[in-house]
Write an enzyme that holds these catalytic residues in place. Sequence first.
Site, PDB file in Angstrom:
ATOM      1  N   ASP A 161      -4.892  -3.446  -6.403  1.00 29.24           N
ATOM      2  CA  ASP A 161      -4.555  -4.419  -7.383  1.00 29.24           C
ATOM      3  C   ASP A 161      -3.390  -3.785  -8.517  1.00 29.24           C
ATOM      4  OD1 ASP A 161      -6.010  -6.987  -5.497  1.00 29.24           O
ATOM      5  OD2 ASP A 161      -7.199  -6.623  -7.628  1.00 29.24           O
ATOM      6  N   LEU A 162      -4.054  -2.997  -8.630  1.00 32.03           N
ATOM      7  CA  LEU A 162      -3.995  -2.043  -9.343  1.00 32.03           C
ATOM      8  C   LEU A 162      -2.256  -1.739 -10.095  1.00 32.03           C
ATOM      9  CD1 LEU A 162      -7.067   0.802 -10.157  1.00 32.03           C
ATOM     10  CD2 LEU A 162      -6.292  -1.638 -11.871  1.00 32.03           C
TER      11      LEU A 162
END
Length: 366
Positions: A161-162
Site C-alpha cells: 500500500d505504501l
Amino acid sequence: MLILELAGVLAGPQVGQFFAELGATVVKVEPPAGDVTRTWKTAAEAPDTDVSAYFSCANWGKESVVLDLTTPAGLAAVHRLAARADIVLASYKPGDAEKLGVDYAALRQLNPELIYGHLTGYGPAAKRAGYDAVLQAETGFMHLNGLPGQAPQKMPVALIDLLAAHQLKEGLLTALYRRACSGQGALVQVSLLDSALASLANQAATWLVTGRDPQPLGSGHPSIVPYGTVYRAADGIQLILAVGADRQFRQLCEALGRAAWAAEARFATNEARVAHRAALEALLHGRIGELPGAELLAELERRAVPAGAVRTVGEALSHESAQAMLLPPAAGFAHPGLRTVAFRSPQWPVAAALPAPPRLGPLPVE
C-alpha cells in the site's frame, strides 16, 4: 488546492495526508459507516472512539463528509465537490466508480482540468480486489522475507500500500506539472501489483539476469557481506552492519581487534566474503558477542563504518533524530502524529502542525 478523497484504507489516504501537509484542503468523503480503518483497533485502544491509531496514520489535516453515493443527493454532492477540485483520489475496483458515477470520464465532464488518481489492486482491467497481504505473497516479498527453511513472513506494515501511495504521488505531481504547462487534466492509474513489482529492484534483477530465484536470507543481503545480519553484543545490544566496501570491512576488522581477517584471501573482497558468508558470519557473531555494543557502535561511527542498533518503534520515534517527523497533538486528539512528507525545501514551507484526524461527521455542502 482542493483534494477530493474518495479512497479508503491506507494507500489513497496516505496520498491525501501528503497533500494536506503541503497545504492543500483535503475533503475526505466517507460512507455512512465511515472508513473501515476507523474500526481497526489494537487491544490497547479505547473502544469508544472512531479515530483508531490505524485511521490516524493517514488522515491528519482533513475534513470528513459522510455521503451515500448510491443516493441522488450523495452523488450530486460529490459532483459539486469534483467540479471545483484539483485532484480526486479514488480506490474503487474496476467498474465500481462507473456504476456510482464518479469515474474519471464522468467527472472530467464537470471539470476538464481535473486530475484523477485511481488506485486498483491489479490494474484497470482486473476486477479482483487488492489486499496488501495478498500482494506481498504474490509478488515475492513474503518468500524473501523469512529465514531459510522457515515459513514466509509478511512485512509488519502494509508495505505494498505504501509503495503504491508513493507511485501515485509521483504520478499526480507529474500530472500537476503537465497541467501547469498545458492546462490539461489527466487520469493517473496505479496498481498495487505494478508498484510491488517495480520495488523488487535488485531481487528482480537477480532473477532476470541469472535465471536463479533469490532465496530468503533472513535479514542478510544476497550480494553484500556483512550487511543486515543481526548480532548481539556482550551487553545485550542488538546491532547490524552495512559494510558495502572493502575499505569499510578493513576498518570493521580493526575496530574488532581482528585486523588480520581483512588480509585473509577468503574475506579480502566482497566477492570472497559472499562466497565464504557462513565462515565470516560465525567469526563476527563470536567476536561481537565479546564486546560492549554501545562502545563498539561509537567506534564504528568514528571509523565511518555503517552500523546501527536495532530499535523498537517506540525507541525510534523517541529518538532525537525523529522529532522533526512528528506532528504535534491537536485539538480533539491528544496524541502526536507521523508526517508523510519526509523531504524539506527552503523554497516552500511544510505545515508545522495540522488539524487532528477528523471524527466521522458531515461537512456542509453547497
